[in-house]
Design an enzyme around this catalytic site. Sequence first.
Site, PDB file in Angstrom:
ATOM      1  N   CYS A   2       0.842  -1.199   0.000  1.00 51.31           N
ATOM      2  CA  CYS A   2       0.000   0.000   0.000  1.00 51.31           C
ATOM      3  C   CYS A   2       0.885   1.259   0.000  1.00 51.31           C
ATOM      4  O   CYS A   2       1.559   1.524  -0.978  1.00 51.31           O
ATOM      5  CB  CYS A   2      -0.960  -0.058   1.183  1.00 51.31           C
TER       6      CYS A   2
ATOM      7  N   HIS B 298      -3.631  -5.587   0.679  1.00 51.25           N
ATOM      8  CA  HIS B 298      -3.014  -5.999   1.950  1.00 51.25           C
ATOM      9  C   HIS B 298      -2.948  -7.524   2.070  1.00 51.25           C
ATOM     10  O   HIS B 298      -3.946  -8.155   2.443  1.00 51.25           O
ATOM     11  CB  HIS B 298      -3.811  -5.413   3.124  1.00 51.25           C
TER      12      HIS B 298
ATOM     13  N   GLU C  51      -1.568  -9.165   4.355  1.00 47.96           N
ATOM     14  CA  GLU C  51      -1.561  -9.564   5.771  1.00 47.96           C
ATOM     15  C   GLU C  51      -2.967  -9.747   6.347  1.00 47.96           C
ATOM     16  O   GLU C  51      -3.133 -10.332   7.418  1.00 47.96           O
ATOM     17  CB  GLU C  51      -0.777  -8.533   6.607  1.00 47.96           C
TER      18      GLU C  51
END
Length: 517
Positions: free
Chosen positions: A79, A174, A176
């Site tokens: 990002c 993202h 994660e």
Amino acid sequence: MTKIIIIDFGSQYTQLIARRIREMNVYCEIISCNSDLAALDEKGNNGIILSGGPETVDEHYVNKFSALFEVGCPVLGICFGMQLMALAAGGVVSSTVRMEYGHASLRARGHSKLLADIEDNVNEAGHGLLDVWMSHGDSVTKLPSGFKCIASTTTTPIAGIANEARDHYGLQFHPEVKNTTKGLEILKRFCVDLCGCERDWTSSNFIDRRVESIKNLVKTDSVVLGLSGGIDSSVTAALIHLAIGDRLTCLFVDNGLLRKDEASAVLEIFKNRGLKIRLINAREIFLKKLEGVTEPEDKRKIIGKTFIEVFEHEAQALKNIKWLAQGTIYPDVIESAGVKDGMGHVIKSHHNVGGLPETMRLSLLEPIRNLFKDEVKRIGEELGLPKKHMLRHPFPGPGLAVRILGEVTNEKCEILREADSIFIDELEKADLYNSVSQAFVVFLPIRSVGVKGDGRAYEYVVALRAVTTDDYMTAKSAELDFSFLNGVATRIANSIPKIARVVYDITSKPPATIEWE
Ligand code: XMP
């Protein structure tokens, strides 16, 4: 040991990146972007991950952080991290008209080393698609030279970039976040396949290495530890004990504000391990200092200060003590922005115990300061601490004092201890203890009319509190079965003469907090 460095640019997900990487048994550390990054080099660092962040990237950031791209190891920008990478390499980053937030279907392009053969499904044209999580207001609108586009969505044409010659990769989404279903695989591709990290971050490796480093650090000195009975101090004690045996002395302070049988339960756990524990009965000292005090913050301050006085007094009586051990864990370190490795630090005025005087000149030993809570629990189990102890609900430092509204007295503590132990016992019997995150009873400074036997009762009221939560920052009141609650209330009111009424707290956090004070 191989390792990944995560540079934190202030994303709400930074800790999550670290958690995911540790889950795959790869060691990683978070470093704040405000730390001195000049010393960061290729030695011992196998890869760098740049987190997301709330800011808009500009030349100021490029000037400040461009050296990160010259360290020489692979870099993954997520990002904001991708936008920084793109701008630093001569690309263009623009504000998107509308913020993109939530699920997106992403098409992998260009057969990059990062995303090759990772897909959730395939479209009619045979292109691999990934379900990903987006959260951004800016995006890369022109590729920097040397980079190719490796992913796109309908709203974000450049949703991934790669300069494969340098092993620099950027992802707008993202990986994660769990909603990116193949996120773990992508992070594994980066950390293991591209950075060459070993998957050796396991409990037994950790214990072996830590025991060695404690031995090297402490040498022939002795260590004192404040054992609270909580998971962190228990694991710290067991680990140090394994390294230096009876040169560790644990001080367990009974401040009169503990749960029923707490001291004996802790002594029982460590009884057969040969740990030297000094049980300090300081009940009267604490209760005396709390006399007449009703303000929650005043109670906390008095308890903290008294703890230091008692602890210091006891520790000074011990011989040859050079180290103070503490069960500081990684979230504490990250929150205090002290993200640096190493276990040995000269003591400062502010730390977990609350600030021991400089005259004690103890060095601080924090062997689990790199661990997340779930890792601490696993290490505890590996060290042979009882699973039941590792699964215990948290208990606040100021103890029952913040669960007795108004003035704390020994009588109220005794009543509360009894009621609390009944609630916990019923939760255990109904196999509900582990389905709630924290449960306890609160003593209310009011009386209410009841009928006990044939007589009128005019006695105290207690509240049951049980919550479910992942992080204790927000929490929901646990939806316990009514007949279960009814059974608990009946047992408490029938067996404790001083209690006439039991209520259940159904407030979430926010707006309430978990504890009542
Ligand atoms: P609150 O009441 O703030 O609690 O929603 C969140 C979690 O923190 C615990 N807690 C404390 N723990 N010292 C501690 O060690 C404290 O002063 C303290 N106050 C709250 C609380 O039990 C819950 O798990």
